[in-house]
Write a protein that holds these residues in place. Structure first.
Motif, PDB file in Angstrom:
ATOM      1  N   LEU A   1      -8.178  -0.009  17.147  1.00 26.53           N
ATOM      2  CA  LEU A   1      -7.487  -0.138  18.425  1.00 26.53           C
ATOM      3  C   LEU A   1      -6.531  -1.318  18.315  1.00 26.53           C
ATOM      4  O   LEU A   1      -6.813  -2.279  17.599  1.00 26.53           O
ATOM      5  N   LEU A   2      -5.409  -1.256  19.025  1.00 19.84           N
ATOM      6  CA  LEU A   2      -4.483  -2.384  19.014  1.00 19.84           C
ATOM      7  C   LEU A   2      -4.577  -3.107  20.342  1.00 19.84           C
ATOM      8  O   LEU A   2      -4.616  -2.477  21.401  1.00 19.84           O
ATOM      9  N   PHE A   3      -4.647  -4.435  20.287  1.00 19.08           N
ATOM     10  CA  PHE A   3      -4.655  -5.237  21.510  1.00 19.08           C
ATOM     11  C   PHE A   3      -3.429  -6.137  21.494  1.00 19.08           C
ATOM     12  O   PHE A   3      -3.313  -7.018  20.643  1.00 19.08           O
ATOM     13  N   VAL A   4      -2.498  -5.871  22.391  1.00 19.78           N
ATOM     14  CA  VAL A   4      -1.286  -6.695  22.476  1.00 19.78           C
ATOM     15  C   VAL A   4      -1.599  -7.855  23.421  1.00 19.78           C
ATOM     16  O   VAL A   4      -1.715  -7.674  24.634  1.00 19.78           O
ATOM     17  N   ASN A   5      -1.746  -9.038  22.840  1.00 17.24           N
ATOM     18  CA  ASN A   5      -2.268 -10.213  23.548  1.00 17.24           C
ATOM     19  C   ASN A   5      -1.138 -11.106  24.073  1.00 17.24           C
ATOM     20  O   ASN A   5       0.024 -10.918  23.727  1.00 17.24           O
ATOM     21  N   LYS A   6      -1.515 -12.066  24.859  1.00 20.80           N
ATOM     22  CA  LYS A   6      -0.603 -13.114  25.352  1.00 20.80           C
ATOM     23  C   LYS A   6       0.478 -12.585  26.283  1.00 20.80           C
ATOM     24  O   LYS A   6       1.603 -13.093  26.280  1.00 20.80           O
ATOM     25  N   ILE A   7       0.149 -11.558  27.082  1.00 24.06           N
ATOM     26  CA  ILE A   7       1.168 -11.044  28.008  1.00 24.06           C
ATOM     27  C   ILE A   7       1.511 -12.085  29.071  1.00 24.06           C
ATOM     28  O   ILE A   7       2.496 -11.951  29.780  1.00 24.06           O
TER      29      ILE A   7
ATOM     30  N   ASP B   1       7.109  -9.277  25.579  1.00 22.69           N
ATOM     31  CA  ASP B   1       8.009  -8.144  25.760  1.00 22.69           C
ATOM     32  C   ASP B   1       7.290  -6.849  25.392  1.00 22.69           C
ATOM     33  O   ASP B   1       6.861  -6.668  24.261  1.00 22.69           O
ATOM     34  N   GLU B   2       7.163  -5.966  26.374  1.00 19.13           N
ATOM     35  CA  GLU B   2       6.397  -4.729  26.171  1.00 19.13           C
ATOM     36  C   GLU B   2       7.094  -3.753  25.222  1.00 19.13           C
ATOM     37  O   GLU B   2       6.527  -3.323  24.216  1.00 19.13           O
ATOM     38  N   ASP B   3       8.356  -3.432  25.540  1.00 18.42           N
ATOM     39  CA  ASP B   3       9.055  -2.408  24.761  1.00 18.42           C
ATOM     40  C   ASP B   3       9.284  -2.823  23.319  1.00 18.42           C
ATOM     41  O   ASP B   3       9.119  -2.032  22.399  1.00 18.42           O
TER      42      ASP B   3
ATOM     43  N   SER C   1      -2.719   1.136  28.468  1.00 15.70           N
ATOM     44  CA  SER C   1      -2.522   0.312  29.654  1.00 15.70           C
ATOM     45  C   SER C   1      -1.102  -0.210  29.649  1.00 15.70           C
ATOM     46  O   SER C   1      -0.376  -0.051  28.659  1.00 15.70           O
ATOM     47  N   ARG C   2      -0.730  -0.831  30.760  1.00 16.70           N
ATOM     48  CA  ARG C   2       0.667  -1.237  30.939  1.00 16.70           C
ATOM     49  C   ARG C   2       0.675  -2.584  31.647  1.00 16.70           C
ATOM     50  O   ARG C   2      -0.029  -2.758  32.626  1.00 16.70           O
TER      51      ARG C   2
END
Ligand SMILES: Nc1nc2c(ncn2[C@@H]2O[C@H](COP(=O)(O)OP(=O)(O)OP(=O)(O)O)[C@@H](O)[C@H]2O)c(=O)[nH]1
Ligand SMILES: [Mg+2]
Length: 662
Positions: free
Chosen positions: A126-132, A138-140, A158-159
């Motif tokens: 699974l990928l976890f995009v951290n530090k939002i 930047d999401e895109d 999720s978004r």
């Protein structure tokens, strides 16, 4: 009734937030009441003094928690490339992983290296995009980089909202249409539904297919969040148990386990971390491991909730700490003949450095200390040179060197100095070569016949050993089975190839045993058995193999790196000329706006020179990235490394050192 176990690795580039995420998961699972922080040095998994001082993870660490009916053993790994060896060993015991990517820094070279290894080993991820929550998130851009630079089929689960602010939030995506579109890529039936408009596929069917494709490493679900604020962690956590496959094994089968970490208890006793694949090990059981070794397990601790607790036994799927196995090594399998040499997933260390103790009486203690460090980290690979009376260690880089330096000082009271690191070369055979020593002949001082052939193999093939002898000639009275004889011979061969004709490790070859005989007493058959001992085979192998190698000849090869430089467009000419002066050629790979990338392949030392030059050539604007690209033959004079043992090619000297040792 063994419980479902999930051995979960957290991997990422340095500073992505692995340890912070680990802390957050433990908190959400109710294992800890208060969240520790990396910056205050209070986390559950960065426990070494040095980790707390530096705020980076150095050793992999295990902790655990329950997720519904699944028990999770979580392994937090270091992200700094100097400690990649730690990650390497963890990969072999995982059921699944979470690859963390920073929403600000995005996909890093290290992220790509890790993803490649995870795919090769087929570890569901699974990928976890951290530090939002951090400015610059930047999401895109991150999603695009994941599919372009990681080449991974992704499904956002999720978004993020309020990106780049402390109050950033996450909403769960429930988009069956998107799920169908992504999953249809790998499923004929879904593809047909998708083409027809797709409205008829039930949600359940899509969810099952998602788990199945995640399990087969075809798809990577992506979650956004902040390990620091906790946003998005709960939804991701819920899916860990749903989407990653847990393991169970037969508790009544023969025990099989793999050692992925070694540690010294405060009293100096060796502690082995193992992951059980099948069977059960109980305290006071005798277990076999390595090449023919055996020992009694004196104590067991298993990870239940948080740190390990004492228990009487360890079941399939579980991770445990075992005491009592004094000779066990990282990478050993318990209960099975040694696993076929596991192929390394990551590049080896390419530098080595001589270490000198400043304390006048320090040499002997330094040796002891280095030996212990190498046991915990086999890639440190200590070379003790009896001739020069000095020790050297292999290194990945500056940070690892500093860590070894402070460990020696703080744990062992040793002040040391490292000499400038030099590249570690290898030797590859140029041609085939063979040699034989026959029993009872003048040149052969040992009671055995051994014939060996060495043939070149393709780059990165490593060393392969084969037996091509009549079974009846093998000394099975010594080694019990042909497999065990082969395993021991392979060990003697590997030991010999540590130092080739020029003193470097010999690799990328196949060694075949072509002849064998043992000695039986003269005269009529008597009660006396055969006379050859295993020491005859062990001592004769280096003589025969080095003879064969001398015939084959070797070429010394140096480590090279793929170099990518990002520079302002106006500096491209200067950089290409600079590379030319280092004896290589460079090409401009791309030009985007004012930024150009230049690619080349250089030796380690040339890359370091370029790094220094870059400052001047680009007025400090250039960025240099390197990745290991294998070994290339050295043209011209072949660099030598001083042997640490007597050369078997000089028979007299070899035999007299053997005699001296006895
Ligand atoms: N703003 C913000 N900072 C974070 C987040 N997660 C981690 N950090 C910070 O990033 C830094 C690195 O975090 P770690 O958890 O140590 O990262 P790591 O991936 O474990 O690092 P290594 O183990 O050394 O590779 C620390 O200063 C953390 O406080 C996050 O979600 N948001
Ligand atoms: Mg960490």
């Amino acid at each position: 009734m063994s419980q479902k176990q999930l051995n979960l690795g957290i991997v990422a580039h340095v500073d992505a937030g692995k340890t912070t995420l680990t802390e957050r998961l433990l908190y959400e699972a109710g294992v800890i009441d208060e969240i520790g922080s990396v910056d205050a040095g209070t986390t559950q998994t960065d426990t070494l003094a040095l980790e707390r001082q530096r705020g980076i993870t150095i050793k992999s660490a295990v902790t655990s928690f329950a997720l519904g009916d699944v028990h999770v053993n979580l392994i937090d790994t270091p992200g700094h490339p100097d400690f990649i060896a730690e990650v390497e060993r963890v990969l072999s015991v995982l059921d699944g992983s979470v690859l963390v990517i920073s929403a600000v820094e995005g996909v890093q070279p290290q992220t790509r290296i890790l993803m490649r290894a995870l795919k090769r080993l087929r570890i569901p991820t699974l990928l976890f995009v951290n530090k939002i929550d951090r400015a610059g998130a930047d999401e895109d851009r991150v999603l695009r980089a994941i599919s372009e630079r990681l080449g991974a089929a992704v499904l956002p689960m999720s978004r993020p909202g309020g990106l780049g602010t402390r109050g950033a939030t996450v909403t769960t995506v429930e988009d069956d249409e998107l799920m169908l579109e992504v999953l249809a890529e790998n499923d004929e039936e879904l593809l047909a539904s998708y083409v027809e408009g797709g409205s008829s596929v039930p949600h359940e069917r899509l969810r099952n297919e998602l788990a199945s494709q995640t399990g087969r490493v075809l798809v990577h679900p992506v979650f956004f969040g902040s390990a620091l604020t906790g946003a998005g962690v709960e939804p991701a956590m819920a899916e860990i148990a749903e989407l990653l496959p847990s393991s169970s094994g037969d508790p009544d089968a023969a025990p099989s386990a793999s050692v992925f970490k070694i540690e010294r208890a405060p009293n100096g006793e060796k502690v082995a971390y193992v992951r059980m694949f099948s069977g059960t090990i109980r305290a006071r059981d005798r277990v076999g491991f390595g090449v023919g070794l055996e020992a009694k397990v004196t104590q067991i601790a298993v990870f239940e909730e948080g740190p390990a607790v004492q228990r009487q036994s360890v079941a399939p799927g579980e991770v445990a700490k075992l005491w009592g196995l004094g000779e066990i090594q990282i990478g050993d399998r318990i209960g099975e003949a040694r696993a076929a040499a596991i192929r390394p997933q990551f590049p080896p260390p390419t530098l080595e450095s001589v270490v000198v103790a400043r304390n006048p009486d320090g040499r002997a203690r330094l040796r002891g200390a280095l030996t212990q460090l190498a046991e915990q980290d086999p890639l440190i690979d200590v070379q003790q040179n009896e001739v020069l009376n000095e020790d050297s260690v292999s290194l990945y880089g500056e940070v690892q060197k500093e860590v070894i330096e402070s460990t020696l000082e703080n744990h062992y009271g040793l002040e040391v100095e490292f000499q400038d690191p030099t590249p570690i070369h290898i030797e590859r055979p140029r041609r085939s070569g063979d040699a034989i020593e026959v029993l009872n002949t003048e040149t052969n001082p040992f009671r055995a016949t051994i014939g060996l052939r060495i043939d070149p193999a393709p780059a990165n093939a490593g060393i392969e050993f084969r037996l091509d002898i009549d079974v009846l000639t093998a000394p099975l009275y010594l080694y019990k089975t042909l497999a065990s004889f082969s395993e021991h011979m392979e060990q003697y061969v590997r030991d010999t190839l540590r130092e080739g004709l020029h003193g470097w490790q010999v690799t990328d070859c196949v060694v075949t045993m072509t002849s064998c005989a043992y000695s039986v007493p003269d005269g009529p058959p008597s009660k006396r058995g055969p006379l050859s001992t295993s020491s005859d085979y062990r001592k004769l192998t280096p003589i025969v193999l080095m003879d064969a190698l001398a015939q084959a000849g070797t070429s010394v090869c140096e480590p090279v790196v793929q170099v990518r430089v990002e520079v302002p467009a106006e500096s491209v000419g200067a950089v290409i000329a600079g590379v030319g002066q280092l004896g290589a050629t460079a090409e401009m790979e791309s030009l985007r706006g004012d930024l150009a990338t230049v690619d080349t392949v250089l030796s380690i030392l040339a890359a370091q020179n370029l790094q220094r030059e870059l400052m001047r050539l680009t007025s400090g604007e250039g960025v240099l990235e390197t990745s290991f690209a294998g070994y290339e033959p050295v043209i011209g004079e072949q660099p030598r490394r001083k042997r640490t043992t007597a050369s078997p090619l000089n028979r007299e000297e070899y035999l007299s050192t053997l005699a001296g040792r006895l």
